[in-house]
Scaffold this motif. Structure first.
Motif, PDB file in Angstrom:
ATOM      1  N   VAL A 453       0.871  -1.183   0.000  1.00  0.00           N
ATOM      2  CA  VAL A 453       0.000   0.000   0.000  1.00  0.00           C
ATOM      3  C   VAL A 453       0.903   1.227   0.000  1.00  0.00           C
ATOM      4  O   VAL A 453       1.706   1.415   0.914  1.00  0.00           O
ATOM      5  CB  VAL A 453      -0.939   0.024   1.227  1.00  0.00           C
ATOM      6  N   VAL A 454       0.750   2.042  -1.041  1.00  0.00           N
ATOM      7  CA  VAL A 454       1.635   3.185  -1.246  1.00  0.00           C
ATOM      8  C   VAL A 454       0.793   4.448  -1.372  1.00  0.00           C
ATOM      9  O   VAL A 454      -0.182   4.479  -2.130  1.00  0.00           O
ATOM     10  CB  VAL A 454       2.504   2.995  -2.512  1.00  0.00           C
ATOM     11  N   ARG A 455       1.179   5.467  -0.613  1.00  0.00           N
ATOM     12  CA  ARG A 455       0.567   6.783  -0.766  1.00  0.00           C
ATOM     13  C   ARG A 455       1.583   7.718  -1.413  1.00  0.00           C
ATOM     14  O   ARG A 455       2.750   7.763  -1.022  1.00  0.00           O
ATOM     15  CB  ARG A 455       0.135   7.356   0.590  1.00  0.00           C
ATOM     16  N   LEU A 456       1.120   8.474  -2.422  1.00  0.00           N
ATOM     17  CA  LEU A 456       1.980   9.402  -3.143  1.00  0.00           C
ATOM     18  C   LEU A 456       1.288  10.740  -3.271  1.00  0.00           C
ATOM     19  O   LEU A 456       0.048  10.813  -3.309  1.00  0.00           O
ATOM     20  CB  LEU A 456       2.303   8.877  -4.552  1.00  0.00           C
ATOM     21  N   ALA A 457       2.088  11.804  -3.363  1.00  0.00           N
ATOM     22  CA  ALA A 457       1.565  13.121  -3.723  1.00  0.00           C
ATOM     23  C   ALA A 457       1.555  13.246  -5.242  1.00  0.00           C
ATOM     24  O   ALA A 457       2.386  12.645  -5.937  1.00  0.00           O
ATOM     25  CB  ALA A 457       2.423  14.220  -3.112  1.00  0.00           C
ATOM     26  N   ALA A 458       0.618  14.003  -5.762  1.00  0.00           N
ATOM     27  CA  ALA A 458       0.627  14.289  -7.197  1.00  0.00           C
ATOM     28  C   ALA A 458       1.971  14.900  -7.574  1.00  0.00           C
ATOM     29  O   ALA A 458       2.561  15.662  -6.807  1.00  0.00           O
ATOM     30  CB  ALA A 458      -0.507  15.239  -7.551  1.00  0.00           C
ATOM     31  N   PRO A 459       2.487  14.579  -8.749  1.00  0.00           N
ATOM     32  CA  PRO A 459       3.808  15.098  -9.117  1.00  0.00           C
ATOM     33  C   PRO A 459       3.830  16.605  -9.303  1.00  0.00           C
ATOM     34  O   PRO A 459       2.792  17.226  -9.601  1.00  0.00           O
ATOM     35  CB  PRO A 459       4.108  14.399 -10.454  1.00  0.00           C
ATOM     36  N   TYR A 460       4.999  17.190  -9.122  1.00  0.00           N
ATOM     37  CA  TYR A 460       5.204  18.611  -9.382  1.00  0.00           C
ATOM     38  C   TYR A 460       6.694  18.850  -9.553  1.00  0.00           C
ATOM     39  O   TYR A 460       7.517  17.963  -9.256  1.00  0.00           O
ATOM     40  CB  TYR A 460       4.645  19.476  -8.249  1.00  0.00           C
ATOM     41  N   GLU A 461       7.036  20.021 -10.053  1.00  0.00           N
ATOM     42  CA  GLU A 461       8.428  20.401 -10.236  1.00  0.00           C
ATOM     43  C   GLU A 461       8.844  21.300  -9.084  1.00  0.00           C
ATOM     44  O   GLU A 461       8.263  22.371  -8.896  1.00  0.00           O
ATOM     45  CB  GLU A 461       8.613  21.139 -11.568  1.00  0.00           C
ATOM     46  N   LYS A 462       9.835  20.877  -8.333  1.00  0.00           N
ATOM     47  CA  LYS A 462      10.285  21.679  -7.209  1.00  0.00           C
ATOM     48  C   LYS A 462      10.990  22.923  -7.716  1.00  0.00           C
ATOM     49  O   LYS A 462      11.897  22.852  -8.538  1.00  0.00           O
ATOM     50  CB  LYS A 462      11.222  20.878  -6.307  1.00  0.00           C
ATOM     51  N   ARG A 463      10.561  24.057  -7.238  1.00  0.00           N
ATOM     52  CA  ARG A 463      11.115  25.338  -7.665  1.00  0.00           C
ATOM     53  C   ARG A 463      12.123  25.852  -6.641  1.00  0.00           C
ATOM     54  O   ARG A 463      12.108  25.483  -5.474  1.00  0.00           O
ATOM     55  CB  ARG A 463       9.987  26.363  -7.836  1.00  0.00           C
ATOM     56  N   GLU A 464      12.983  26.741  -7.113  1.00  0.00           N
ATOM     57  CA  GLU A 464      13.918  27.416  -6.231  1.00  0.00           C
ATOM     58  C   GLU A 464      13.220  28.597  -5.563  1.00  0.00           C
ATOM     59  O   GLU A 464      12.279  29.169  -6.105  1.00  0.00           O
ATOM     60  CB  GLU A 464      15.129  27.902  -7.017  1.00  0.00           C
ATOM     61  N   GLY A 465      13.685  28.984  -4.391  1.00  0.00           N
ATOM     62  CA  GLY A 465      13.110  30.139  -3.711  1.00  0.00           C
ATOM     63  C   GLY A 465      12.335  29.738  -2.476  1.00  0.00           C
ATOM     64  O   GLY A 465      11.721  28.668  -2.423  1.00  0.00           O
ATOM     65  N   ALA A 470       6.905  26.069  -1.890  1.00  0.00           N
ATOM     66  CA  ALA A 470       5.644  25.674  -1.266  1.00  0.00           C
ATOM     67  C   ALA A 470       4.500  25.569  -2.265  1.00  0.00           C
ATOM     68  O   ALA A 470       3.437  25.045  -1.923  1.00  0.00           O
ATOM     69  CB  ALA A 470       5.272  26.666  -0.166  1.00  0.00           C
ATOM     70  N   PHE A 471       4.699  26.050  -3.487  1.00  0.00           N
ATOM     71  CA  PHE A 471       3.651  26.014  -4.508  1.00  0.00           C
ATOM     72  C   PHE A 471       3.958  24.885  -5.485  1.00  0.00           C
ATOM     73  O   PHE A 471       4.968  24.922  -6.193  1.00  0.00           O
ATOM     74  CB  PHE A 471       3.579  27.353  -5.250  1.00  0.00           C
ATOM     75  N   HIS A 472       3.102  23.880  -5.528  1.00  0.00           N
ATOM     76  CA  HIS A 472       3.301  22.759  -6.441  1.00  0.00           C
ATOM     77  C   HIS A 472       2.874  23.191  -7.837  1.00  0.00           C
ATOM     78  O   HIS A 472       1.705  23.475  -8.084  1.00  0.00           O
ATOM     79  CB  HIS A 472       2.491  21.555  -5.980  1.00  0.00           C
ATOM     80  N   ALA A 473       3.828  23.220  -8.746  1.00  0.00           N
ATOM     81  CA  ALA A 473       3.573  23.722 -10.085  1.00  0.00           C
ATOM     82  C   ALA A 473       4.322  22.872 -11.095  1.00  0.00           C
ATOM     83  O   ALA A 473       5.056  21.936 -10.744  1.00  0.00           O
ATOM     84  CB  ALA A 473       4.000  25.194 -10.189  1.00  0.00           C
TER      85      ALA A 473
END
Length: 593
Positions: A453-465, A470-473
């Motif tokens: 059983v695996v829980r994952l967050a939706a993918p996003y690109e980690k930004r600098e700053g 904190a904003f998943h984009a």
């Protein structure tokens, strides 16, 4: 007592009396809505300079200690306010605190509040009655610690799948979002309100945002940052984005916050919405006849100083080149009532003395601000009971209600476990092993398990700053290596996969690999495991389409709902398939509600 102190008089009469007694400096202070940190909650300073020196009496809480301590903070601030010349009480406000997302600019998890799913999960329940009940419970907890203005809900629509704030919306469909918003606002503010309107002493005022709609943002980038400052309306679909705001105003929303973004391609002036007379005077005040408080999005002019982390820039998009005095003049000309994040009344005083604004213009805003203070009962009793706060926040009944909403929002995307009762050993990822141990023996290697059983967050690109992180984009696709890893895991042991859908993730290939695929919007581990083991039925429906590829997302139009080609899962899944026409879908959903 003075007429404004007399609870027998109407809010209108009391506000008019107090307004006539105020100096220009006191009026300007009322138009500032500052931020407040309670970094050392067990010690109370003798002064809060913005309150005692400048007269500011509205504060957004950035941090929040335990409920009883926060209640004492409220009472201390009210004591300071009572000692000022006219005794104008403090109004405390807060961003969302009842979900699963923590972002220093948009949502907080401190304070011990009962947790439901993110607002997008409330939409997944498609149950306005349940949403109103949970919003009323949120209001009880907020009132208990002294918070009287909710800087939410978001009426923005999730038509651009890449946007990093979709979790705070009520989805992609205007009808569903409208029904959920109306229920949420009724829950916060109370069904009946007080004798002077929709607000009463038991209300938490709703500040609906980000007018005229923040979801149609160019390439999904967020207007907290300069690269995300432009709205995008390639489908000329502004009217669709206005519909949830219309529902919110019809439900009696007390306050409205315009956004940072520039509404490109709408025919309105191409400056940030807070500075935009077309947006506020033309649409909000004119077309919709809204006469409540309009508060700008925060730190528009001065940026923000984060203790220990430095200074963040202003978000005055479209007018960055203008002198500060001209920017202030534009805000006042656009009929803004409060400057979010500001504690400098001199900006408004100088605007009046220089002739950029009249004192009558300031009076119009102060009247609206005072009316809400009177309607909320703050002039009559702004204090709260610390012992009652400790009992109310996180009370068993409210926690149970939040868990019910979490469970009702969980979406079964595909698959099933034929015989979950046969599972004896479990391999888990991103799940508390102690919780998982209630369902079977937890093992360290997948090959030793009956089920993974695996829980994952939706993918996003980690930004600098500092804030960008904190904003998943960015991309909604899992990296190829992660997809390959999950497929290899599924080839080793039956896989139940649950993805946190704070954005509409691209899950192509995973339904074929996983025995069971779930989507959640904020849910406790045991609630997910109950669904995996068939102890509870996932009751939610997708509040947006899940696209099949990033190419489909990139080719879609930011302002158009249901615009990605051949989505993997459609809005409303696992209900009957959505008709090809988005308009017909809206009608069908409206009929279900």
């Amino acid at each position: 007592m003075a007429p404004y102190e007399d609870p027998r008089l109407s809010a209108e009469d009391r506000a008019a009396d107090l307004l006539a007694r105020l100096t220009l400096a006191e009026k300007a202070a009322l138009m500032c809505h500052g931020r407040l940190y309670t970094a050392q909650p067990d010690t109370f300073p003798e002064q809060c300079p913005a309150l005692t020196d400048a007269g500011v009496s509205h504060f957004l809480l950035m941090s929040m200690p335990a409920p009883a301590v926060m209640a004492r903070w409220n009472n201390h601030l009210q004591d300071l306010a009572a000692a000022t010349r006219l005794g104008i009480p403090v109004t405390l406000s807060s961003d969302p605190r009842h979900g699963f997302t923590s972002n220093p600019m948009t949502a907080h998890l401190s304070g011990g509040f009962s947790r439901g799913p993110e607002p997008i999960g409330l939409a997944a329940t498609a149950d306005p009655g349940l949403v109103a009940e949970f919003a009323a419970a949120m209001a009880r907890e907020l009132r208990a610690v002294g918070v009287r203005v909710a800087v939410h809900p978001m009426a923005d629509l999730a038509t651009e799948p890449r946007w990093g704030r979709i979790h705070g919306t009520f989805g992609e469909d205007a009808d569903l979002a409208s029904a959920m918003l109306a229920a949420y606002i009724r829950g916060l503010q109370g069904q009946a309100g007080g004798p002077d309107g929709v607000l009463g002493p038991d209300s938490v005022a709703a500040m609906v945002k980000h007018f005229p709609g923040g979801g149609a943002t160019a390439k999904g980038e967020d207007p907290h940052f300069s690269y995300g400052r432009f709205g995008a309306y390639p489908g000329s679909n502004l009217e669709y984005h206005l519909r949830p705001f219309e529902a919110a105003l019809d439900a009696g929303a007390a306050q409205v916050m315009p956004g940072y973004g520039i509404p490109v391609g709408t025919g309105m002036a191409e400056v940030g919405a807070c500075f935009n007379r077309d947006v506020i005077v033309g649409l909000l005040r004119g077309r919709y006849r809204f006469d409540g408080v309009v508060c700008t999005d925060f730190n528009l002019l001065a940026g923000m100083d984060i203790p220990g982390r430095g200074q963040l820039p202003a978000r005055n998009w479209g007018v960055e080149h203008l002198p500060l005095a001209e920017q202030v003049g534009m805000l006042l000309d656009a009929d803004v009532d409060q400057f979010g994040g500001e504690t400098r009344p001199e900006l408004i005083i100088d605007a009046v003395r220089s002739g950029r604004a009249t004192e009558a213009r300031v009076d119009a805003s102060v009247r609206r601000i005072l009316l809400d203070k009177f309607r909320l009962g703050l002039f009559d009793d702004p204090y709260v009971d610390p012992d009652a706060a400790a009992e109310t926040v996180g009370a068993a009944g409210t926690v149970a209600l939040g868990r019910t909403v979490q469970r009702r929002s969980l979406v079964g995307l595909s698959g099933t476990l034929a015989e979950p009762q046969a599972v004896r050993t479990l391999y888990v990822e991103n799940i508390d092993p102690q919780v998982a141990a209630r369902y079977g023996t937890v093992v360290a290697r997948p090959e030793d398990a009956d089920l993974a059983v695996v829980r994952l967050a939706a993918p996003y690109e980690k930004r600098e700053g500092l804030l960008e992180q904190a904003f998943h984009a960015g991309s909604l696709e899992f990296p190829e290596a992660e997809t390959a890893r999950l497929r290899a895991l599924a080839a080793t042991v039956p896989l139940a996969l649950c993805v946190f859908l704070d954005r509409p993730a691209v899950l192509t290939g995973l339904p074929e690999a996983a025995r069971l695929l779930l989507g959640d919007f904020g849910a406790a581990d045991d609630i997910v495991l109950d669904a995996v083991f068939g102890r509870a039925e996932p009751g939610g429906r997708l509040p947006f389409d899940l696209p099949s590829s990033m190419r489909a997302v990139e080719e879609s139009r930011e302002d158009m709902p249901f615009d990605t080609a051949d989505p993997l899962f459609r809005f409303g899944h696992p209900a009957a398939p959505r008709p090809d026409s988005a308009q017909r879908a809206e009608g069908a959903l409206h009929g279900r509600l």
